[in-house]
Motif scaffolding. Structure first.
Motif, PDB file in Angstrom:
ATOM      1  N   ARG A   1       0.800  -1.176  -0.018  1.00  0.00           N
ATOM      2  CA  ARG A   1       0.029  -0.157   0.125  1.00  0.00           C
ATOM      3  C   ARG A   1       0.794   1.019   0.006  1.00  0.00           C
ATOM      4  N   GLN A   2       2.063   1.461   0.953  1.00  0.00           N
ATOM      5  CA  GLN A   2       2.781   2.673   0.790  1.00  0.00           C
ATOM      6  C   GLN A   2       3.918   2.832   0.192  1.00  0.00           C
ATOM      7  N   CYS A   3       4.477   1.639  -0.428  1.00  0.00           N
ATOM      8  CA  CYS A   3       5.643   1.610  -1.259  1.00  0.00           C
ATOM      9  C   CYS A   3       5.436   0.519  -2.299  1.00  0.00           C
ATOM     10  N   PRO A   4       4.408   0.913  -3.063  1.00  0.00           N
ATOM     11  CA  PRO A   4       3.895   0.043  -4.212  1.00  0.00           C
ATOM     12  C   PRO A   4       5.013  -0.629  -5.105  1.00  0.00           C
ATOM     13  N   ASP A   5       6.106   0.415  -5.309  1.00  0.00           N
ATOM     14  CA  ASP A   5       7.055   0.095  -6.193  1.00  0.00           C
ATOM     15  C   ASP A   5       8.333  -0.783  -5.786  1.00  0.00           C
ATOM     16  N   LYS A   6       8.205  -1.110  -4.638  1.00  0.00           N
ATOM     17  CA  LYS A   6       9.260  -1.651  -3.984  1.00  0.00           C
ATOM     18  C   LYS A   6       9.250  -3.434  -4.051  1.00  0.00           C
ATOM     19  N   ARG A   7      10.075  -3.914  -4.873  1.00  0.00           N
ATOM     20  CA  ARG A   7      10.158  -5.383  -4.805  1.00  0.00           C
ATOM     21  C   ARG A   7      10.579  -6.069  -3.522  1.00  0.00           C
ATOM     22  N   PHE A   8       9.724  -7.015  -3.241  1.00  0.00           N
ATOM     23  CA  PHE A   8      10.162  -7.664  -1.844  1.00  0.00           C
ATOM     24  C   PHE A   8       9.573  -9.117  -1.840  1.00  0.00           C
ATOM     25  N   VAL A   9      10.211  -9.620  -0.868  1.00  0.00           N
ATOM     26  CA  VAL A   9      10.257 -11.322  -0.656  1.00  0.00           C
ATOM     27  C   VAL A   9       9.960 -11.340   0.908  1.00  0.00           C
ATOM     28  N   ILE A  10       9.285 -12.357   1.205  1.00  0.00           N
ATOM     29  CA  ILE A  10       9.265 -12.947   2.598  1.00  0.00           C
ATOM     30  C   ILE A  10       9.817 -14.248   2.469  1.00  0.00           C
ATOM     31  N   VAL A  11      10.652 -14.247   3.598  1.00  0.00           N
ATOM     32  CA  VAL A  11      11.531 -15.719   3.585  1.00  0.00           C
ATOM     33  C   VAL A  11      11.035 -16.269   4.817  1.00  0.00           C
ATOM     34  N   GLU A  12      10.381 -17.611   4.835  1.00  0.00           N
ATOM     35  CA  GLU A  12       9.948 -18.042   6.015  1.00  0.00           C
ATOM     36  C   GLU A  12      10.581 -19.663   6.202  1.00  0.00           C
ATOM     37  N   ALA A  13      10.837 -19.838   7.478  1.00  0.00           N
ATOM     38  CA  ALA A  13      11.680 -21.191   7.585  1.00  0.00           C
ATOM     39  C   ALA A  13      10.609 -22.394   7.649  1.00  0.00           C
ATOM     40  N   GLN A  14       9.390 -21.909   8.012  1.00  0.00           N
ATOM     41  CA  GLN A  14       8.243 -23.285   7.958  1.00  0.00           C
ATOM     42  C   GLN A  14       7.445 -23.273   6.649  1.00  0.00           C
ATOM     43  N   ALA A  15       6.754 -24.495   6.585  1.00  0.00           N
ATOM     44  CA  ALA A  15       6.146 -24.865   5.444  1.00  0.00           C
ATOM     45  C   ALA A  15       4.959 -24.016   5.001  1.00  0.00           C
ATOM     46  N   SER A  16       4.438 -23.165   6.386  1.00  0.00           N
ATOM     47  CA  SER A  16       3.154 -22.203   5.831  1.00  0.00           C
ATOM     48  C   SER A  16       3.373 -20.842   6.766  1.00  0.00           C
ATOM     49  N   PHE A  17       2.635 -20.274   6.800  1.00  0.00           N
ATOM     50  CA  PHE A  17       2.502 -18.960   7.388  1.00  0.00           C
ATOM     51  C   PHE A  17       1.870 -18.980   8.641  1.00  0.00           C
TER      52      PHE A  17
ATOM     53  N   LEU B   1      -0.473 -11.818  -1.403  1.00  0.00           N
ATOM     54  CA  LEU B   1       0.795 -11.727  -0.996  1.00  0.00           C
ATOM     55  C   LEU B   1       1.596 -13.022  -1.122  1.00  0.00           C
ATOM     56  N   GLY B   2       0.579 -14.196  -1.258  1.00  0.00           N
ATOM     57  CA  GLY B   2       1.124 -15.395  -1.316  1.00  0.00           C
ATOM     58  C   GLY B   2       2.495 -15.675  -2.224  1.00  0.00           C
ATOM     59  N   ARG B   3       2.402 -14.926  -3.698  1.00  0.00           N
ATOM     60  CA  ARG B   3       3.466 -14.884  -4.405  1.00  0.00           C
ATOM     61  C   ARG B   3       4.739 -14.485  -4.117  1.00  0.00           C
ATOM     62  N   HIS B   4       4.601 -13.511  -2.882  1.00  0.00           N
ATOM     63  CA  HIS B   4       6.052 -12.912  -2.217  1.00  0.00           C
ATOM     64  C   HIS B   4       6.610 -13.910  -1.165  1.00  0.00           C
ATOM     65  N   ILE B   5       6.048 -15.028  -0.887  1.00  0.00           N
ATOM     66  CA  ILE B   5       6.671 -15.768   0.088  1.00  0.00           C
ATOM     67  C   ILE B   5       7.043 -16.874  -0.325  1.00  0.00           C
ATOM     68  N   ARG B   6       8.598 -17.250   0.293  1.00  0.00           N
ATOM     69  CA  ARG B   6       9.471 -18.483   0.142  1.00  0.00           C
ATOM     70  C   ARG B   6       9.130 -19.232   1.314  1.00  0.00           C
ATOM     71  N   TYR B   7       8.465 -20.224   1.367  1.00  0.00           N
ATOM     72  CA  TYR B   7       8.386 -21.286   2.560  1.00  0.00           C
ATOM     73  C   TYR B   7       9.624 -22.070   2.519  1.00  0.00           C
ATOM     74  N   GLN B   8       9.847 -22.594   3.536  1.00  0.00           N
ATOM     75  CA  GLN B   8      11.046 -23.680   3.882  1.00  0.00           C
ATOM     76  C   GLN B   8      12.307 -23.176   3.552  1.00  0.00           C
ATOM     77  N   HIS B   9      12.275 -21.719   3.526  1.00  0.00           N
ATOM     78  CA  HIS B   9      13.855 -20.956   3.343  1.00  0.00           C
ATOM     79  C   HIS B   9      14.164 -20.696   4.868  1.00  0.00           C
ATOM     80  N   GLN B  10      15.224 -21.011   5.550  1.00  0.00           N
ATOM     81  CA  GLN B  10      15.871 -20.756   6.724  1.00  0.00           C
ATOM     82  C   GLN B  10      17.064 -19.606   6.518  1.00  0.00           C
ATOM     83  N   ILE B  11      16.707 -18.455   6.700  1.00  0.00           N
ATOM     84  CA  ILE B  11      18.108 -17.906   6.775  1.00  0.00           C
ATOM     85  C   ILE B  11      18.908 -18.032   7.969  1.00  0.00           C
ATOM     86  N   CYS B  12      20.350 -18.139   7.295  1.00  0.00           N
ATOM     87  CA  CYS B  12      21.281 -18.376   8.495  1.00  0.00           C
ATOM     88  C   CYS B  12      22.193 -17.384   8.735  1.00  0.00           C
TER      89      CYS B  12
END
Ligand SMILES: Cc1cc2nc3c(=O)[nH]c(=O)nc-3n(C[C@H](O)[C@H](O)[C@H](O)COP(=O)(O)OP(=O)(O)OC[C@H]3O[C@@H](n4cnc5c(N)ncnc54)[C@H](O)[C@@H]3O)c2cc1C
Length: 500
Positions: free
Chosen positions: A38-54, A106-117
């Motif tokens: 909503r507030q920064c519509p031009d920013k490319r972003f990703v959500i990285v999540e260790a678990q298999a779902s939200f 938002l689903g297309r922005h989420i990478r599940y099962q990705h653990q940042i180390c």
């Protein structure tokens, strides 16, 4: 041979670049992503999540009865109305989050099962490099990002905290932590001892008590609870008047927040009166003969630890019905058949549940380096509980102890979006909090004041947390009502944030 290993190590996995990388797809990460769109519509972003779902917390915890302990009018986002009973089950919260994800693609922005180390900041490149592992395939992954938004919560999801009691390994029954509750755990007809007195124990016990042979809540010291119907009279009335749900959400939030502010103030101005009221609520369920003094009268002032709401007094109803009982004592040691207490009593059990809390995880157990130097967060000073001195382009979401976490997730998201837009407008690539000359001599204190609030997991991990100063700029005030007024108007050019 060593040469080929070195060569393999040196080959970086393909790195994907984003303007913003969010770690964690819990309430904070999903909320952050919504605000970015909503507030920064031009920013490319990703959500990285260790678990298999939200869902984070609401996905991890699967013990019977799991529910919120604060109301969803304030624990829900400000932008999506909550339309059901105030206290919600984990399943209801996950459904609400699923709707937020679907309604905002938002689903297309989420990478599940990705653990940042690891997270490495390079000042010459003005960007973060994040290395991680796919938890499903073991594959190495790499991202680069201009800005890092840490929405990883505050505790280790993989494992809860269990103290090391003497002779635990002699116990022949099953020991279970609620954070890793086995889905097939058969407690029907069993004697269960739940160690702990916090919200988890209070939620779990009424959910299993009627099926067990008996449940004993074993606590070292009591906790405050408040009770009431799981309903909001104002919301119900507004619904009867067919008021729009968006309005109901806003009005009911304001009412709850107003009432909470009054209540919190009273815990400081007249703690004894508040204490009496809370205990009367408990007595009303347990009856005049119950020993409320021993089992439900804490030694601390109300709100020094989190106050859990017990809908319809269900914990106390289980006690009154005889399905559950409370023992206030200390553990001497475990035995083959249960727990020997310091008083000499033996508590026999088939299953022991350790509702003893969390392992604090500062910033997702990620190894941080700044220009090659390892970063110890305990050596930094917090900027308003969101950023850290010497750590560029990074924000952390840490909610409130005395108000719903999401209230702050929304406020921090506004701040991040404003800051990102400010950087873009000014053509800057870097922002880092730094003590001003007038702050240099400021005494540095622990992250929170233990006199004010002292939950076990924070006390155990305080040495790992950033420091605070006595000025508002350099602390997490833990005061939603103050943040609500101050955070939206922060002067981004007051000298505490240095740009480059
Ligand atoms: C049982 C329980 C009940 C609670 N009830 C309430 C309540 O009623 N009201 C309230 O205000 N608060 C409550 N809380 C506190 C609660 O944790 C927060 O309110 C909120 O859910 C936190 O959301 P979050 O998204 O910030 O973090 P989390 O829910 O902790 O989610 C963080 C996510 O980040 C992921 N993650 C972490 N590290 C990494 C990494 N290195 N790489 C990739 N992903 C990573 C995790 O897998 C997780 O999915 C409760 C907590 C618990 C445990």
């Amino acid at each position: 041979m060593s040469q080929s290993i070195a060569a393999a190590d040196a080959v970086p996995p393909h790195a994907e670049h984003f303007d913003v990388l969010i770690v964690g797809a819990g309430i904070s990460g999903i909320g952050g992503a919504y605000h970015l769109t909503r507030q920064c519509p031009d920013k490319r972003f990703v959500i990285v999540e260790a678990q298999a779902s939200f869902g984070g917390t609401w996905l991890t915890h699967k013990y019977p009865g799991i529910r919120s302990d604060s109301d969803l009018y304030t624990f829900g986002y400000r932008f999506k109305p909550w339309t059901s009973a105030p206290i919600a089950t984990a399943a209801e919260i996950l459904t609400y989050l699923a709707e937020v994800i679907d309604e905002n693609q938002l689903g297309r922005h989420i990478r599940y099962q990705h653990q940042i180390c690891s997270a490495k900041w390079s000042t010459s490149e003005n960007r973060w490099t994040l290395d991680g592992t796919r938890t499903d395939t073991g594959e190495q992954v790499r991202f680069t990002a201009n800005f890092l938004w840490m929405c990883q919560g505050y505790y280790r999801h993989a494992q809860g905290y269990t103290p090391d009691w003497p002779e635990m390994d002699t116990f022949k029954g099953q020991i279970v932590h609620p954070q890793s509750w086995p889905e097939d755990l058969d407690y029907a007809g069993k004697r269960v001892v739940v160690i702990g007195s916090g919200a988890t124990a209070a939620t779990l016990i009424p959910a299993i008590a009627a099926d067990c042979s008996h449940v004993t809540m074993l606590q070292r010291s009591p906790t405050y609870f408040f009770t009431g119907r799981n309903a909001n009279a104002l919301a119900d009335e507004l619904r009867e008047l067919e008021i729009d749900e968006t309005w109901i959400h806003e009005i009911v939030r304001r009412k709850i927040l107003h009432d909470q502010a009054v209540f919190t103030a009273r815990t400081f101005s007249e703690p004894e009166v508040v204490k009496k009221e809370l205990l009367e609520g408990v007595r009303a369920y347990l009856g005049p003969d119950y020993d409320v003094d021993t089992h439900f009268t804490p030694r601390y002032r109300p709100w020094r630890q989190r106050l859990a709401f017990i809908p319809n007094g269900d914990l106390f109803q289980s006690v009154r019905a005889g399905h559950a009982s409370v023992v206030t004592d200390e553990i001497e040691h475990f035995t083959e058949t249960g727990i020997l207490l310091k008083s000499g009593t033996l508590l026999e059990a088939d299953i022991i549940v350790t509702a003893t809390g969390f392992n604090l995880s500062v910033l997702g157990d990620i190894e941080f380096t700044i220009d090659g130097a390892p970063l110890a967060f305990a050596d930094t000073v917090t900027y308003r509980g969101m950023m850290f001195t010497g750590v560029p382009n990074m924000v952390w979401v840490f909610g409130y102890f005395r108000a719903s976490w999401t209230l702050r997730a929304d406020l921090v998201a506004d701040f991040v979006c404003r800051l990102l837009n400010h950087l873009t407008d000014k053509g800057w690539q870097r922002v880092v909090p730094a003590l001003r000359p007038e702050d240099e001599d400021m005494p540095l204190l622990p992250w929170i004041d233990a006199e004010d609030f002292n939950p076990g997991y924070v006390m155990r991990g305080m040495h790992l947390l950033p420091k605070r100063g006595h000025k508002l700029e350099w602390q997490h005030t833990q005061d939603y009502w103050r943040d609500r007024d101050i955070l939206p108007g922060i002067d981004l050019a007051d000298g505490t944030l240095v740009y480059g």
